[in-house]
Write an enzyme that holds these catalytic residues in place. Structure first.
Site, short mmCIF file in Angstrom:
data_model
loop_
_atom_site.label_atom_id
_atom_site.label_comp_id
_atom_site.label_asym_id
_atom_site.label_seq_id
_atom_site.Cartn_x
_atom_site.Cartn_y
_atom_site.Cartn_z
N HIS B 25 0.87 -1.19 0.00
CA HIS B 25 0.00 0.00 0.00
C HIS B 25 0.90 1.23 0.00
O HIS B 25 2.10 1.12 -0.29
CB HIS B 25 -1.01 -0.05 1.16
N ALA B 26 0.33 2.38 0.27
CA ALA B 26 1.07 3.63 0.02
C ALA B 26 2.37 3.73 0.82
O ALA B 26 3.40 4.14 0.28
CB ALA B 26 0.17 4.83 0.30
#
Lengths: 312, 98
Positions: B25-26
């Site tokens: 994810h980010a």
């Protein structure tokens, strides 16, 4: 924070037509608590919790009460009030001081002021004025603008292009608060408010042009007198070795007068339209204040999607 | 897998398994490009036939690298081996998550 009676009179002259009736020589007295008090209970003889450090305002009711007393009583009551070492007395509705008040003022060396305003309105406005006069202040090296309702302060080394960026933002229809030097004040709600120094307000310095008068060139809408601070943008020369936040998930803040203000560091590289980036930064800040954090929302969406995939 | 000596320019690749619970994810993606950007080599990530730049966060996020999936990391340049080693360490450490 405390101020002198003289400062209070000076600042109150325009907004409240405040003037000195008696005791000019005692204007150096200090208002230790920047607030106002109606000494009704004290005049009636009750002194517990009497706010003697504040400006004492004698309005319609106090005046009527004093009038209802015999001259002897009146003198005694006022005497007891003045014994508490009050900083000054304000008479509202332009009332003239009674002979007993004048005597006390002289005896206790306390100035008497008057205003044509009615008491309630005077107290409201004077409270605000006092808060502003005693609010913590800091002079900050930076250019401040209002960008679509968001107060943005740009800081960075001399020559990084703060004023040029501000100019580009003004041309896009945003308003300048101050160029290069911003005065920041903490108001009673804890918010930080920025404004320009009185001397340089409305002016900017642009390298190669010199000093320009902003409203003459861009119209009155290009200026704003003061603005609450929502975002600090730090402009930095782009350094290929330095790591910049690429997601916006790691929000930084800067402490100004004890308040935490969101801070963004924007690398300045040749050819980058900084005004545009700052404009979008302000819009993104507005979105965050409305409860939408784009970086966080995308990340949450991703985590959910990856979790689904993993279970498949 | 055999890597060539790192002194000269080389095109290398290595399979790496995503092991942190939430996948790429980010935050891990940001760490990934932070590490990848330190090297001169071009870094590419491949999964299911799609290749994206290892220095582009948006590209990395589109690969949908969930926990347990395997990506192929390509490095091409003078410091390809060091780059792969550094990236592998980051991936093995679960991006300092979990």
């Amino acid at each position: 924070m405390s101020i002198t009676v003289e400062k209070f009179v000076e600042e109150g002259r325009d907004p409240f037509s405040l003037e000195v009736v008696a005791g000019h020589e005692y204007l150096g007295r200090i208002i230790k608590e920047a607030a106002l008090n109606r000494p009704g209970l004290a005049l009636a003889g009750f002194f517990q919790h009497f706010a003697h450090l504040r400006v004492q305002v004698l309005g319609l009711a106090e005046n009527a009460y004093l009038k209802s007393l015999t001259p002897d009583e009146r003198g005694q009551r006022l005497h007891r009030l003045y014994q508490k070492k009050i900083p000054c007395v304000v008479l509202t509705r332009n009332r003239q001081p009674s002979s007993e008040i004048l005597e006390c003022a002289e005896a206790f060396k306390v100035p008497i002021l008057k205003t044509p305003m009615i008491t309630n309105r005077f107290i409201n406005l004077a409270t605000l004025l006092m808060e502003n006069l005693t609010a913590p202040l800091v002079r900050y090296q930076g250019t401040m603008l209002e960008i679509m309702g968001i107060g943005v302060l740009m800081e960075g080394q001399a020559g990084i292009g703060k004023s040029e960026t501000a100019l580009a933002l003004i041309e896009r229809g945003h308003s300048l608060v101050s160029d290069d030097l911003t005065v920041l004040r903490k108001d009673s709600t804890g918010a930080i408010v920025g404004y320009a120094d009185d001397m340089t307000r409305y002016h900017m310095e642009i390298r190669g042009l010199g000093i320009i008068h902003v409203p003459s060139l861009f119209g009155v809408a290009s200026m704003r007198r003061e603005m609450h601070l929502d975002l600090v943008v730090r402009l930095e020369r782009f350094d290929p070795k330095k790591e910049y936040d690429r997601t916006g998930l790691n929000s930084e803040t800067i402490s100004i007068l004890g308040a935490d203000v969101p801070l963004l560091t924007i690398p300045v590289a040749a050819g980058r339209d900084i005004a545009h980036v700052v404009e979008v930064a302000a819009l993104n800040q507005k979105l965050k204040q409305l409860g939408h954090d784009a970086a966080k929302e995308l990340d949450e969406k991703l985590v959910r999607a990856l979790e689904r995939k993993r279970r498949m | 897998m055999k890597d060539k000596p790192s002194a000269q320019s080389a095109a290398l690749s290595r399979d790496m398994k995503i092991e942190n619970k939430h996948g790429m994810h980010a935050r891990p993606a940001a760490l990934f490009i932070k590490v990848a950007s330190k090297f001169e080599s071009d870094i590419l990530i491949e999964k299911d036939g799609t290749k994206v730049s290892g220095k582009s966060i948006m590209g990395l996020l589109t690969l949908e690298l969930y926990a347990g999936s395997v990506m192929k990391v390509h490095a091409d340049g003078s410091d390809a081996e060091e780059a792969l080693n550094a990236i592998e360490e980051l991936v093995r450490n679960k991006f300092n998550e979990d």
